[in-house]
Design a protein around this motif. Sequence first.
Motif, short mmCIF file in Angstrom:
data_model
loop_
_atom_site.label_atom_id
_atom_site.label_comp_id
_atom_site.label_asym_id
_atom_site.label_seq_id
_atom_site.Cartn_x
_atom_site.Cartn_y
_atom_site.Cartn_z
N ALA A 229 56.16 37.97 31.58
CA ALA A 229 56.85 38.92 31.29
C ALA A 229 55.20 39.92 30.40
N ALA A 230 55.36 39.15 29.12
CA ALA A 230 54.11 39.72 28.13
C ALA A 230 52.74 40.49 28.92
N THR A 231 52.55 39.13 30.19
CA THR A 231 51.10 39.88 30.51
C THR A 231 51.02 40.71 31.73
N ALA A 232 52.84 40.90 32.05
CA ALA A 232 52.94 42.26 32.99
C ALA A 232 52.84 43.16 32.35
N ARG A 233 53.42 43.52 31.48
CA ARG A 233 52.66 44.84 30.14
C ARG A 233 52.04 44.43 29.90
N GLY A 234 50.50 44.13 30.30
CA GLY A 234 49.00 44.20 29.41
C GLY A 234 49.06 43.05 28.67
N ALA A 235 49.23 42.42 28.43
CA ALA A 235 49.07 41.44 27.03
C ALA A 235 48.44 40.27 27.74
N THR A 236 47.02 39.53 27.20
CA THR A 236 46.44 38.52 27.44
C THR A 236 46.63 36.92 27.54
N VAL A 237 46.92 35.86 28.20
CA VAL A 237 47.03 34.65 27.34
C VAL A 237 46.19 33.34 28.17
N ILE A 238 45.16 33.23 26.86
CA ILE A 238 44.13 32.28 27.29
C ILE A 238 44.51 30.90 27.24
N GLU A 239 44.74 30.06 27.57
CA GLU A 239 45.26 28.59 27.36
C GLU A 239 43.63 27.76 27.69
N ASN A 240 43.63 26.55 27.18
CA ASN A 240 42.54 25.72 26.36
C ASN A 240 41.74 26.47 25.47
N CYS A 241 41.96 26.74 24.55
CA CYS A 241 40.66 27.68 23.89
C CYS A 241 41.74 27.21 22.28
N PRO A 242 40.67 26.69 21.37
CA PRO A 242 41.28 25.96 20.45
C PRO A 242 40.46 27.39 19.38
N VAL A 243 41.09 26.99 17.93
CA VAL A 243 40.76 28.34 17.56
C VAL A 243 39.57 28.13 16.31
N THR A 244 38.36 28.46 16.05
CA THR A 244 37.54 26.79 15.31
C THR A 244 37.75 27.65 13.76
#
Length: 918
Positions: A229-244
């Motif tokens: 639902a968020a992606t459909a509204r323009g958000a970007t979801v990125i998995e497998n991406c740890p914050v360093t």
Amino acid sequence: MFLWSVAGAMAFLGKAAQRVMACRQTLSPLCRATTRCYSSQSTHTTEKSVPYEKILKQEDGLSGPTKPLPKSADVVVIGGGSLGCQTLYHLCKLGMTNVVLLERDRLTAGTTWHTAGLLWQLRPSDTEVELLAHTRNVISSELEEETGLETGWIQNGGLFIASNKQRLDEYKRLMSLGKAYGIESYVLSPAETKDLYPLMNVKDLYGTLYVPKDGTMDPAGTCTTLSRAATARGATVIENCPVTGIQVKVDDLGVKRVKAVETAHGTIQTPCVVNCAGVWATKLGEMAGVNVPLIAMHHAYVVTERIEGIQNMPNVRDHDASVYLRLQGDALSVGGYEQNPIFWNDVSDKFAFSLFDLDWDVFMQHIDGAVNRVPALEQTGIKSTVCGPESFTADHKPLMGEAPEVRGFFLGCGFNSAGMMLGGGCGKELAHWIIHGRPEKDMYGYDIRRFHHSLTNNNRWIRERSHESYAKNYSVVFPFDEPLASRNMRKDPFHQVLQEQGCVFQERHGWERPGWFNRGGPAPVLDYDYYGAYDVPKNTDYKYSEILGKEYTFDFPPHHDVIRDECLSCRNAVAVFDMSYFGKFYLTGPDAKKAADWLFTADVNKAPGSTVYTCMLNKRGGVESDLTVSRLEPSPDVWSEAYYLAIGGGVAQHNWSHIQAVLQDQGFRCTLIDHTEDMGMISIQGPKSRELLQEVLDSDLSNDAFPFSTHKIVNAAGHKVRAMRLSFVGEMGWELHVPKESCLPVYHAVMTAGAKYGICNAGYRAIDSLSIEKGYRHWHADLRPDDTPLEAGLAFTCKMKTSIPFLGRQALEAQKAEGLRRRIVCFTVDEKVPMFGLEAIFRNGVPVGHLRRSEFGFAIDKTIGYGYIRNPDGGVVSPDFVRSGEFTLERMGVTYKATAHLKSPFDPENKRVKGIYG
């Protein structure tokens, strides 16, 4: 080994026992399906650990981010669990599109994957009831209507088990509160419970509370649907991406602000980060220099094999047995909360244990209760076992809001096993907080700024209090509950002498403040004993704990007469209150006058020597605090304009951060100086206070020489103190703000002089009674950030008749023009019945609100309560609407006739504070 009972162990375990043992020797696909256990380093745990990241890559073929990283974003949400996905979704619902969610592995791979997914609508907090209602609406209808996808919501009802009267009384309180919100619930007899749940043993039941529209959520389905639902509204979801890393910059005013989020695959420039990293939130905070006071515990449950006849049964919480039973198709998930939880993967600490060595022993505490409640379990096998880390906080409340250390760094973590059920409501509030600078609802109880900065990085406080919050997760929530963990963290100069006189202390934000005075002598607070867990010797002959235990009731407490005597001594003679835990700040600088005009609702720029009671608001007109502001004489060597602020200690840290943020946002050249720890404060109140203090102070205390709402520097027993003529209890009296080193000499002088006037020590339990009797507001009880001064009856604190702008003024003007849609009302009950707040308010038989606060008023000899009421038709709540109604209050399912008052029932003409008696 995991056993249901010693006698029926093998019958219950069956093949499951062999599977558990097999997990010690091999990491087979079957084991991964049946026993899931992850550590804080994301490792799949057996005797020989395999990195969780490696498993993910092997199983899913993931070797890098699932999407390219954008160069910049307006908001970066970190963590793809319940709170992260809900926050992202609600940010998009509020119109934001350039938002990113970063998940180190895959959605729900952190804390969320092992949640039970239960949703109970009733909690002992009105705000939480509202948050839960929003989650339920999002999960049960809103998301499916928007996306066409199912979230996995199942409405099978909820059943709370009571094995004793006190527990059932607690449930009846929840039922009454629920009526104010239209939540359907029923108190059932044991026989009625058996009809509803035929497999249940009801022989030892006192009763139950049944809520038909409770249910369960599917964590994976919910988070997937939210992200889509968020992606459909323009958000970007990125998995497998740890914050360093988190980049922080210092602006031209010296304020730290978020600059960017770093990953191994690129950097995203952003002014706002939302820490929804669950048990890893502390490590994420460290990257930005932010303290995140939570700790992880092992939390486990098992899923049984098929149980004939269990289909469509309600979910069960047996609080007294510390166990929950969640319907899972034709089986049950069984879990609970123990008093000796395992701290997660802290091998350096003596209280940390090996998962496979002791998890089953710890979990056995729930077995007898589960089998007792549903006897069929004794002959049922285990299909799978689930164990994962869950984060707990010092007061069993989440950590939310903007961190005081770094602007733009928001928290959405520490949910104490309730992240799934609170996620929708909290995600909405957090999104509103980010966009508009504050939440819509009263979220003070969750705001990270509620904790003093000296506590949030104190490992002892975090560990002990978080342990206690876990151990008491299913305890009855009593009105006068006090923690035993991490006490004596902050003590004022009067602590020892008051303890010797029998003071029973309350803990508030680290401070030990006087609650009331026990006639049986000293009752010191001892070091925390972890309730005897972990081989820590249990405190014996613990007088303080024994006294508290007697106070834990929904009736009048046994020391009710002691509180009465303290109150009546204040009303008839004189009492002294130690209020040192109040925040004491100085506001000074070239723009101090401009800042004071903008910050405070009242005109505080009167002559030096004046003290003004005022409020501070947010831009929506809600009250962030009430306080007194004293204008000081100019000092050429120190300041040209300066103000002394005295703020209730419970909100002092919150207000410190609020004022600092306002000064920064407005660019005022001011300094806020904290002198809380450097000064004590005693308040001497009552008809005899002037005669007493005239013997101690070297100043004329007559009405003409020292009128109400003024202050002076005077000598008290040879020590310089700031004396203020004020009252929080409705009597003539003075506050003495005393340098730390002078506190005890001044106190002893007051007590010596007061002996012939019948002086007594009194505590905050007396203040609570005296203040509600007089109609004074208590911040965060009947005065909260979602209440305006107009609704709260504090219009007199607002300089609306002047042209001086102040924060929140526009919102108040709009509300005044529209008319009040809700209003605070005082109620008295002639019957001597104890009420504590949350009781439902009915007007002409229709629910219109609930009490925020209630106490017994000893001078008028009646129960008093304050609550905000609404017009059921949505119209204006006028004084005539109040006067024309017939009101009742519901306490634990029983209604009582109540009298509504628009003015204080005690001394409505305010004569006593002016020294007019007789």
